[in-house]
Write an enzyme that holds these catalytic residues in place. Sequence first.
Site, PDB file in Angstrom:
ATOM      1  N   LYS A  83       4.386  -9.122  -2.998  1.00 59.17           N
ATOM      2  CA  LYS A  83       5.634  -8.371  -3.165  1.00 59.17           C
ATOM      3  C   LYS A  83       6.463  -8.559  -1.906  1.00 59.17           C
ATOM      4  O   LYS A  83       5.916  -8.554  -0.791  1.00 59.17           O
ATOM      5  CB  LYS A  83       5.308  -6.888  -3.386  1.00 59.17           C
ATOM      6  CG  LYS A  83       6.530  -6.004  -3.640  1.00 59.17           C
ATOM      7  CD  LYS A  83       6.108  -4.567  -3.892  1.00 59.17           C
ATOM      8  CE  LYS A  83       7.303  -3.672  -4.217  1.00 59.17           C
ATOM      9  NZ  LYS A  83       6.907  -2.277  -4.473  1.00 59.17           N
ATOM     10  N   SER A 165       8.690  -0.355  -8.721  1.00 63.23           N
ATOM     11  CA  SER A 165       9.478  -1.360  -8.038  1.00 63.23           C
ATOM     12  C   SER A 165       8.782  -2.711  -7.913  1.00 63.23           C
ATOM     13  O   SER A 165       9.420  -3.697  -7.598  1.00 63.23           O
ATOM     14  CB  SER A 165       9.839  -0.859  -6.638  1.00 63.23           C
ATOM     15  OG  SER A 165       8.660  -0.661  -5.870  1.00 63.23           O
ATOM     16  N   SER A 189       4.836   2.638  -8.177  1.00 62.42           N
ATOM     17  CA  SER A 189       5.331   1.256  -8.274  1.00 62.42           C
ATOM     18  C   SER A 189       4.282   0.175  -8.486  1.00 62.42           C
ATOM     19  O   SER A 189       4.646  -0.979  -8.693  1.00 62.42           O
ATOM     20  CB  SER A 189       6.159   0.901  -7.051  1.00 62.42           C
ATOM     21  OG  SER A 189       7.431   1.472  -7.183  1.00 62.42           O
TER      22      SER A 189
HETATM   23  N1  GLN Z   1      10.098   4.924  -9.034  1.00 59.28           N
HETATM   24  C1  GLN Z   1       9.821   5.591  -7.817  1.00 59.28           C
HETATM   25  C2  GLN Z   1      11.023   5.533  -6.909  1.00 59.28           C
HETATM   26  O1  GLN Z   1      12.004   5.031  -7.313  1.00 59.28           O
HETATM   27  C3  GLN Z   1       8.603   5.002  -7.151  1.00 59.28           C
HETATM   28  C4  GLN Z   1       8.881   3.788  -6.356  1.00 59.28           C
HETATM   29  C5  GLN Z   1       7.675   3.269  -5.642  1.00 59.28           C
HETATM   30  O2  GLN Z   1       6.552   3.662  -5.910  1.00 59.28           O
HETATM   31  N2  GLN Z   1       7.933   2.403  -4.676  1.00 59.28           N
HETATM   32  O3  GLN Z   1      11.004   5.996  -5.820  1.00 59.28           O
END
Ligand code: GLN
Length: 509
Positions: A83, A165, A189
């Site tokens: 990532k 994400s 994420s």
């Molecule tokens: N969807 C969540 C956010 O927007 C989690 C994102 C994540 O785990 N990096 O913060």
Amino acid sequence: MTSSSASSDLHDLGVAQLAAKLAAREVSSVEVTQHFLARIQQEKLGAFLATNADVSLAQAKAADARLAAGERTPLLGVPLAHKDVFVTRDFPTTAGSKMLENYRSPFDATVVGKLGSGSDGQQGAGMVTLGKLNCDEFAMGSGNDNSAYKPVKNPWDLERIPGGSSGGSAAAVAARLVPAATGTDTGGSIRQPASLTGITGIKPTYGRCSRYGMVAFASSLDQAGPMARSALDCALLLSGMVGPDPDRDSTSLDLPATDYATDLIAASAQSAGAKPLKGLRIGLPTQFFGAGCAPDVLAAVRGALAEYEKLGATLVDVSLPLTELSIPVYYVIAPAEASSNLSRFDGVRYGHRAASYTDLNDMYKKSRSEGFGDEATRRIMIGTYVLSHGYYDAYYLKAQKIRRLIAQDFQTAFTQCDIIAGPVSPTVAWKIGEKSDDPVANYLADIYTLSSSLAGLPGMSVPAGFGAGGMPVGLQLIGNYFKEAQLLGAAHQFQLATDWHLCQPPAFE
Ligand code: GLN
């Protein structure tokens, strides 16, 4: 390798299978790497932000040399991709943001080094990096539509989001562009994109993996973890990622590395029989099975739980009464930490700098306005607000108190069960653009992943069937602190009995 049919099968192999072929020297790491690079070159999913064939092949050659010298470590020569929030010396790192366009780190993140060529003077596992994977800007989002570069498409339906994400990681694994990938999970994420693309992913206990070299979003929540097709492959990867990093991440836990894969294989050999999960109590929080979850998702999750009963597990009802509050609590705490973490991008030390400005303040303002996208800007504003004098007690401090209560609720639930299960996402993957203009709609979709993140607990997503539109559905398993091995074992037994994790998007066979 001469037969093209044999080499075109390489992308069907998981981490464990590739490792076995490499160890038997039936195929070389260079051949495997070339095969995946050729597939990546043709990808139209938007999953990759950077590749560099020369770098990947040099790493593969180094792995082949170690194999030729007789070394047999479990991940040696197997490719993966990271990532793009993990900093890498040999590839650019953008965190999905214009702010870091063309940024090149002088060092590798600890996790990258441990899986790759080495970290902190210790030799690494010898995996080959195929490139960097697209993600939401600074890991903020649930659909990968907040990437400053391009959205990622879900390989099961190109009109849908892959989740976020870590959407690039999920799409790349699901489409077999890579056998495995790293992801990061702050509020879901790893688990949510794994669920929406039909792959397996685990977020370990907070602190189990070093955060050193992960571009920080919300430091008290961020955790690295593996995404792959099976629990066994995740176990192999996770074993290479965990461990203390005392000089570089003071929140990394002082626990030795664990060989999850060997433990998992030994445990399943021991428990072989009709009811390998006999004695396992799975808690079902009533709040995870209410009207907020789409019926098609619930049907798949219930189907998976019925399979768990067949394997010998018992299902018990538990309660996590503050589940609803996890959304406001998380969306106060995460932006608060983000606003602090992102203050380093000022156009001076690193990050985008505006081309013209009148004075220092103007330079900060223009550089940050140009460099950050809408969601990052929104979170900086929310975070600054909740931390400001007069609002700190009302919002930030209150959120911290509720965070503690949420963690306590889990401990109460764990007196009645060993593992907690439920859906990962209230719906299957939605259409690209459907929620792009509605941040709150995105936030609400995180309902089942945020509470365990706030508590710092390990959680995973296991492919559990399909819902509306033939889209994948994941089963979430949440464990108590440090119970990664138990989660992986429960997922592995399920995968020995089912083949949801082997299903692949038809266009990417
Ligand atoms: N969807 C969540 C956010 O927007 C989690 C994102 C994540 O785990 N990096 O913060």
